[in-house]
Design a protein around this motif. Structure first.
Motif, PDB file in Angstrom:
ATOM      1  N   SER A 485      60.242  34.377  37.871  1.00 55.23           N
ATOM      2  CA  SER A 485      59.915  35.629  37.196  1.00 55.23           C
ATOM      3  C   SER A 485      59.887  35.411  35.686  1.00 55.23           C
ATOM      4  CB  SER A 485      60.979  36.664  37.550  1.00 55.23           C
ATOM      5  OG  SER A 485      60.811  37.841  36.812  1.00 55.23           O
ATOM      6  N   GLY A 486      58.966  36.090  35.011  1.00 59.94           N
ATOM      7  CA  GLY A 486      58.899  36.008  33.561  1.00 59.94           C
ATOM      8  C   GLY A 486      58.463  34.664  33.017  1.00 59.94           C
ATOM      9  N   GLU A 487      57.813  33.866  33.820  1.00 58.57           N
ATOM     10  CA  GLU A 487      57.302  32.576  33.334  1.00 58.57           C
ATOM     11  C   GLU A 487      56.004  32.848  32.573  1.00 58.57           C
ATOM     12  OE1 GLU A 487      57.278  27.997  34.915  1.00 58.57           O
ATOM     13  OE2 GLU A 487      56.973  29.602  36.367  1.00 58.57           O
ATOM     14  N   VAL A 488      56.158  33.259  31.325  1.00 58.93           N
ATOM     15  CA  VAL A 488      55.065  33.841  30.550  1.00 58.93           C
ATOM     16  C   VAL A 488      53.899  32.873  30.395  1.00 58.93           C
ATOM     17  CG1 VAL A 488      54.445  34.833  28.315  1.00 58.93           C
ATOM     18  CG2 VAL A 488      56.664  35.354  29.350  1.00 58.93           C
ATOM     19  N   ASN A 489      54.177  31.592  30.256  1.00 57.99           N
ATOM     20  CA  ASN A 489      53.089  30.626  30.082  1.00 57.99           C
ATOM     21  C   ASN A 489      52.214  30.496  31.321  1.00 57.99           C
ATOM     22  OD1 ASN A 489      53.776  30.100  27.455  1.00 57.99           O
ATOM     23  ND2 ASN A 489      54.778  28.143  27.858  1.00 57.99           N
ATOM     24  N   LYS A 490      52.681  30.994  32.462  1.00 53.35           N
ATOM     25  CA  LYS A 490      51.868  30.956  33.678  1.00 53.35           C
ATOM     26  C   LYS A 490      51.386  32.346  34.090  1.00 53.35           C
ATOM     27  CE  LYS A 490      53.701  26.609  35.333  1.00 53.35           C
ATOM     28  NZ  LYS A 490      54.408  25.861  36.387  1.00 53.35           N
ATOM     29  N   PHE A 491      51.606  33.326  33.241  1.00 53.89           N
ATOM     30  CA  PHE A 491      51.104  34.684  33.437  1.00 53.89           C
ATOM     31  C   PHE A 491      49.711  34.727  32.813  1.00 53.89           C
ATOM     32  CE2 PHE A 491      51.439  39.318  31.994  1.00 53.89           C
ATOM     33  CZ  PHE A 491      51.092  39.824  33.233  1.00 53.89           C
ATOM     34  N   ARG A 492      48.685  34.825  33.657  1.00 55.50           N
ATOM     35  CA  ARG A 492      47.305  34.649  33.200  1.00 55.50           C
ATOM     36  C   ARG A 492      46.840  35.799  32.297  1.00 55.50           C
ATOM     37  NH1 ARG A 492      43.945  31.349  36.745  1.00 55.50           N
ATOM     38  NH2 ARG A 492      45.180  30.401  38.403  1.00 55.50           N
ATOM     39  N   PRO A 493      46.084  35.474  31.243  1.00 53.84           N
ATOM     40  CA  PRO A 493      45.460  36.533  30.445  1.00 53.84           C
ATOM     41  C   PRO A 493      44.224  37.087  31.152  1.00 53.84           C
ATOM     42  CG  PRO A 493      44.867  34.391  29.571  1.00 53.84           C
ATOM     43  CD  PRO A 493      45.839  34.133  30.690  1.00 53.84           C
ATOM     44  N   GLY A 494      43.582  38.075  30.539  1.00 54.77           N
ATOM     45  CA  GLY A 494      42.500  38.796  31.190  1.00 54.77           C
ATOM     46  C   GLY A 494      41.327  37.953  31.629  1.00 54.77           C
ATOM     47  N   GLU A 495      40.954  36.940  30.839  1.00 52.07           N
ATOM     48  CA  GLU A 495      39.756  36.174  31.176  1.00 52.07           C
ATOM     49  C   GLU A 495      39.911  35.348  32.449  1.00 52.07           C
ATOM     50  OE1 GLU A 495      41.843  33.875  27.766  1.00 52.07           O
ATOM     51  OE2 GLU A 495      41.405  35.957  28.315  1.00 52.07           O
ATOM     52  N   LYS A 562      48.855  39.466  26.995  1.00 52.71           N
ATOM     53  CA  LYS A 562      48.354  39.238  28.348  1.00 52.71           C
ATOM     54  C   LYS A 562      48.231  40.540  29.134  1.00 52.71           C
ATOM     55  CE  LYS A 562      49.733  34.415  28.424  1.00 52.71           C
ATOM     56  NZ  LYS A 562      50.487  33.312  29.053  1.00 52.71           N
ATOM     57  N   LEU A 563      49.184  41.447  28.977  1.00 49.38           N
ATOM     58  CA  LEU A 563      49.076  42.745  29.651  1.00 49.38           C
ATOM     59  C   LEU A 563      47.882  43.539  29.126  1.00 49.38           C
ATOM     60  CD1 LEU A 563      52.822  43.812  29.822  1.00 49.38           C
ATOM     61  CD2 LEU A 563      51.323  43.459  31.803  1.00 49.38           C
ATOM     62  N   VAL A 564      47.701  43.540  27.815  1.00 49.00           N
ATOM     63  CA  VAL A 564      46.584  44.273  27.222  1.00 49.00           C
ATOM     64  C   VAL A 564      45.254  43.671  27.658  1.00 49.00           C
ATOM     65  CG1 VAL A 564      45.412  44.750  25.026  1.00 49.00           C
ATOM     66  CG2 VAL A 564      47.852  45.209  25.259  1.00 49.00           C
ATOM     67  N   SER A 565      45.155  42.340  27.634  1.00 52.63           N
ATOM     68  CA  SER A 565      43.887  41.705  28.019  1.00 52.63           C
ATOM     69  C   SER A 565      43.602  41.899  29.500  1.00 52.63           C
ATOM     70  CB  SER A 565      43.898  40.218  27.647  1.00 52.63           C
ATOM     71  OG  SER A 565      44.870  39.497  28.387  1.00 52.63           O
ATOM     72  N   ARG A 566      44.643  41.913  30.335  1.00 57.71           N
ATOM     73  CA  ARG A 566      44.451  42.181  31.762  1.00 57.71           C
ATOM     74  C   ARG A 566      44.032  43.643  31.970  1.00 57.71           C
ATOM     75  NH1 ARG A 566      47.841  38.026  34.899  1.00 57.71           N
ATOM     76  NH2 ARG A 566      48.308  39.553  36.531  1.00 57.71           N
ATOM     77  N   ARG A 567      44.672  44.549  31.224  1.00 59.09           N
ATOM     78  CA  ARG A 567      44.273  45.960  31.313  1.00 59.09           C
ATOM     79  C   ARG A 567      42.818  46.139  30.910  1.00 59.09           C
ATOM     80  NH1 ARG A 567      46.147  49.327  26.439  1.00 59.09           N
ATOM     81  NH2 ARG A 567      44.399  48.062  25.686  1.00 59.09           N
ATOM     82  N   ASP A 568      42.404  45.492  29.833  1.00 59.14           N
ATOM     83  CA  ASP A 568      41.036  45.646  29.359  1.00 59.14           C
ATOM     84  C   ASP A 568      40.027  44.994  30.302  1.00 59.14           C
ATOM     85  OD1 ASP A 568      42.174  46.981  27.284  1.00 59.14           O
ATOM     86  OD2 ASP A 568      41.719  45.492  25.747  1.00 59.14           O
ATOM     87  N   ARG A 569      40.444  43.932  30.958  1.00 62.06           N
ATOM     88  CA  ARG A 569      39.573  43.315  31.969  1.00 62.06           C
ATOM     89  C   ARG A 569      39.379  44.277  33.150  1.00 62.06           C
ATOM     90  NH1 ARG A 569      35.355  40.469  33.475  1.00 62.06           N
ATOM     91  NH2 ARG A 569      35.725  38.904  35.097  1.00 62.06           N
ATOM     92  N   ILE A 570      40.433  44.997  33.509  1.00 68.16           N
ATOM     93  CA  ILE A 570      40.320  46.010  34.559  1.00 68.16           C
ATOM     94  C   ILE A 570      39.348  47.102  34.125  1.00 68.16           C
ATOM     95  CG2 ILE A 570      41.604  47.903  35.671  1.00 68.16           C
ATOM     96  CD1 ILE A 570      44.019  45.985  35.785  1.00 68.16           C
ATOM     97  N   ALA A 571      39.460  47.557  32.875  1.00 67.00           N
ATOM     98  CA  ALA A 571      38.551  48.585  32.354  1.00 67.00           C
ATOM     99  C   ALA A 571      37.106  48.114  32.422  1.00 67.00           C
ATOM    100  CB  ALA A 571      38.928  48.933  30.916  1.00 67.00           C
ATOM    101  N   GLU A 572      36.875  46.854  32.071  1.00 69.54           N
ATOM    102  CA  GLU A 572      35.519  46.295  32.094  1.00 69.54           C
ATOM    103  C   GLU A 572      34.965  46.231  33.514  1.00 69.54           C
ATOM    104  OE1 GLU A 572      33.452  41.905  31.455  1.00 69.54           O
ATOM    105  OE2 GLU A 572      35.427  42.308  30.597  1.00 69.54           O
ATOM    106  N   LEU A 573      35.781  45.733  34.447  1.00 69.48           N
ATOM    107  CA  LEU A 573      35.299  45.543  35.816  1.00 69.48           C
ATOM    108  C   LEU A 573      35.022  46.866  36.524  1.00 69.48           C
ATOM    109  CD1 LEU A 573      37.618  42.619  36.926  1.00 69.48           C
ATOM    110  CD2 LEU A 573      35.137  42.518  36.672  1.00 69.48           C
ATOM    111  N   PHE A 574      35.788  47.893  36.182  1.00 66.46           N
ATOM    112  CA  PHE A 574      35.605  49.173  36.858  1.00 66.46           C
ATOM    113  C   PHE A 574      34.817  50.174  36.014  1.00 66.46           C
ATOM    114  CE2 PHE A 574      39.064  47.297  39.239  1.00 66.46           C
ATOM    115  CZ  PHE A 574      38.755  47.637  40.544  1.00 66.46           C
ATOM    116  N   GLY A 575      34.262  49.721  34.911  1.00 65.20           N
ATOM    117  CA  GLY A 575      33.395  50.573  34.117  1.00 65.20           C
ATOM    118  C   GLY A 575      34.091  51.781  33.539  1.00 65.20           C
ATOM    119  N   ILE A 576      35.302  51.578  33.001  1.00 66.92           N
ATOM    120  CA  ILE A 576      36.087  52.681  32.461  1.00 66.92           C
ATOM    121  C   ILE A 576      36.126  52.574  30.947  1.00 66.92           C
ATOM    122  CG2 ILE A 576      38.359  53.780  32.416  1.00 66.92           C
ATOM    123  CD1 ILE A 576      38.835  52.632  35.205  1.00 66.92           C
TER     124      ILE A 576
END
Length: 676
Positions: A485-495, A562-576
């Motif tokens: 848990s919390g292994e930040v270097n392996k928590f993927r960013p949005g891309e 990473k949370l922000v980039s993942r959130r924004d990737r979700i927004a992009e994929l779902f057209g929000i």
């Protein structure tokens, strides 16, 4: 091959721990059509009354025998059943809305079923499931449905409408949408439908939008509830409020108990309110994950706080020797009662194979001369047995890193029963949509017994149960990898967080230990509904949630990015529309100037390192004016073997690790924890 070596080894260790837990149990439940039926409501009501009658008989026998513990358990179960019966009776009343009937049947039925049989094993022992969830999930990706853009504005048709959730709601309606109504709607229109305002798991969008701060909303409610409980019990003066945050800074250990894989124990504060104390890789993560869950719309979860960094943050007073001896007479194999720090270390090693020594910041014995200093954060009020002067002679310990979970017993009754793989959950929008939320935070441990039923009491005179909620519990195995848990270097960013498969479906390349039935049933509309809940979380709210970790600023910066980039990737994929408030979401880099004694001292103060320790760690390096150390580069935390700052932070303040993490599965310590 490197992937296989690092991925399969801890997974197989975890399998070894789970094998032999028993065969997976079939869950007998009503069908969706039966859950819509008033006849089912009547049958469940009769079943509830029958169980109440049986419990009342058992309670009378327990009172006759003077078994107070049994009485307490039976009275609690009886109260829960009475609440369930009242819920069903309201649904049987003339004029009850169709959705009220369905909700009562769906949630009471699964709760009654769990009371009778328990949740049972989660089925992780199944090697095919483990292979699918962990290996294929990490390599190929967790699958998620997609609707091509050209079809999102075309009617669903009956076949696809039958796959949608059955509890879809719009303002002003008394009934959920039927298959026929959904068939005439487009996927976009179905995604725009919401849960009802009475949904026990998730807030509808209108209610959530009206909250200034969903986290504070629940936290303040818990404080008010416990204030009412303590006043009623006489542990708080009539005009006083329960000082929740002050009270958690001095805790009194009750037991170390065996449960799960994270080292933990139970303690009470000066008012007798219970807290769970925890050590290991989840302690910085669970506070973040819980707050993100509430921000996305969840109605209930555990409230967890980081608590460490020495006596200023939290002192744990160990058990009184006489009380410990009395408890040991019960010979409970799942509980241990340490009196000294050495016993605490031994007990945690015995139950969890966990070495708590690196987590200990200070220890000692309370004496007349140091009691005011050691227990300086004692609130000065509460139960007489926890007064400062009564702690003389007791052993105490403070930690570099730990967490405490608030247990508002007396105000909230928490119970198993909120399964995620029965027909009610499989056809529920909130449970299905949670798939995307759990993928967003990389929550790997979504098993049935990590989802709880919460029964809230009214803070009035009778403190009667007045509200039922459900929610995620124990969501600390997130923001990292499947083994840490919390292994930040392996928590993927949005891309790299999500990609499209061969047929356009979404693939999330991250391993997970479980895939509930509700996840398997999720549609594109369910995920877009949840996507809207995630995208509405602002950058500042994410930053506030991540600050609950207690991590240093550069680690927080990596997690936020990473949370922000993942959130924004979700927004992009779902057209929000929406996404980042920032001009750009770039991977952060952070360097610290260390070229002069003054700069080194400034960094020591900034990160609360021992004076002179960083200077000594840098002694062998060629520091000079202008020298700096990069602790974060493009969102990746520096290797502690190359960064003196990261190394000293791990040794002095974050023993669970920063660039690498402690692993519960293999009991591996983070790099650079041991002295050179």
């Amino acid at each position: 091959m490197d992937f296989l070596r690092h991925f399969l080894a801890p997974s197989l260790v975890f399998v070894a721990l789970q094998v032999g837990s028993g065969a997976e149990r079939e869950i007998g439940t009503y069908t969706v059509e039966e859950l819509r039926s008033r006849e089912t409501t009547a049958a469940l009501y009769e079943e509830t009354r029958k169980r109440i009658a049986g419990l009342e008989k058992d309670l009378a026998e327990a009172k006759t025998e003077g078994d107070e513990d049994e009485q307490e358990d039976l009275e609690e179960e009886l109260e829960l059943l009475e609440f369930s019966g009242n819920w069903l009776r309201r649904a049987l009343a003339p004029g009850a809305a169709e959705r009220e009937i369905y909700d009562a049947n769906a949630h009471v039925e699964r709760f009654l079923h769990t009371l009778e049989e328990g949740l049972g094993p989660s089925g992780l022992w199944s090697l095919p499931k483990l292979f699918r969830n962990v290996f294929l999930g990490g390599l190929v990706g967790q699958p998620a449905p997609n609707v091509p853009a050209a079809r999102r504005d075309q009617p669903l048709g009956e076949a696809r409408a039958e796959k949608e959730a059955v509890n879809l709601h719009a303002s002003g309606r008394k009934a959920y949408f039927s298959v026929g109504e959904l068939a005439a709607m487009t996927p976009e229109e179905v995604a725009a439908l919401d849960v009802s305002p009475e949904h026990p798991v998730w807030y509808d969008r209108r209610t959530l939008a009206g909250m200034a701060d969903p986290v504070e909303h629940l936290e303040s409610r818990l404080r008010r509830g416990m204030t009412a409980v303590l006043r009623k019990e006489g542990d708080l003066d009539a005009g006083a409020d329960y000082p929740m945050h002050a009270a958690r800074r001095v805790l009194f250990l009750e037991e170390i108990y065996l449960s799960g894989t994270s080292a933990k124990g139970t303690a009470e504060d000066a008012f007798g309110v219970e807290w769970k104390v925890k050590w290991g890789d989840e302690v910085a993560v669970e506070p973040v994950a819980g707050r993100l869950y509430l921000l996305a719309g969840g109605k209930a979860t555990d409230f967890v706080y980081t608590s460490g960094h020495g006596p200023d943050d939290m002192v744990l007073v160990l058990m009184d020797p006489e009380e410990a001896e009395e408890e040991r007479k019960d010979d409970d194999e799942d509980e241990l009662y340490p009196v000294t720090v050495e016993e605490l270390k031994s007990d945690l090693d015995e139950f969890y194979g966990f070495d708590v020594e690196p987590y200990i910041a200070a220890r000692g014995v309370v004496t007349p001369s140091n009691v005011d200093s050691i227990l300086r954060n004692h609130p000065g009020a509460g139960k007489s047995k926890y007064r400062k002067e009564k702690m003389i002679g007791r052993h105490w310990v403070a930690f570099r890193e730990s967490s405490v979970e608030f247990k508002p017993q007396g105000y909230i009754e928490r119970h198993d029963g909120s399964r995620m793989s029965d027909p009610a959950a499989i056809h529920d929008r909130a449970f299905r949509g949670m798939y995307l939320f759990d993928l967003w935070i990389a929550n790997r441990d979504v098993k049935d017994d990590n989802n709880k039923a919460f029964f809230f009491r009214s803070p009035g005179e009778g403190m009667e149960i007045s509200e039922y909620r459900e929610g995620h519990h124990d969501i600390g195995h997130a923001l990292g990898s499947v083994w840490s848990s919390g292994e930040v270097n392996k928590f993927r960013p949005g891309e790299t967080f999500v990609r499209r498969g061969l047929f356009g479906n979404l693939r999330f390349p991250q391993a997970t230990l479980f895939r509930p039935g509700a996840w398997e049933a999720a549609t594109w509309a369910d995920l877009k509904w949840m996507a809207g809940n995630i995208v509405r979380i602002s950058d500042s709210e994410i930053e506030e949630a991540v600050s609950a970790s207690g991590w240093p600023d550069f680690v927080r910066a990596a997690v936020i990015y990473k949370l922000v980039s993942r959130r924004d990737r979700i927004a992009e994929l779902f057209g929000i529309d929406g996404g980042s408030d920032r001009a750009s979401v770039a991977a952060p880099t952070m360097s610290l100037p260390l070229g002069t004694p003054e700069e080194i001292e400034a960094v020591e103060r900034r990160y609360r390192l021992a004076p002179g320790s960083l200077a000594r760690a840098l002694g062998g390096r060629r520091t000079r004016p202008g020298y700096s150390e990069t602790v974060l580069r493009d969102g990746k935390i520096a290797d502690c073997r190359r960064s003196a700052v990261v190394r000293e932070l791990v040794r002095q303040r974050y023993p669970s690790g920063l660039d690498t993490r402690y692993s519960r599965l293999t009991k591996t310590k983070p790099r650079c924890l041991e002295p050179e």
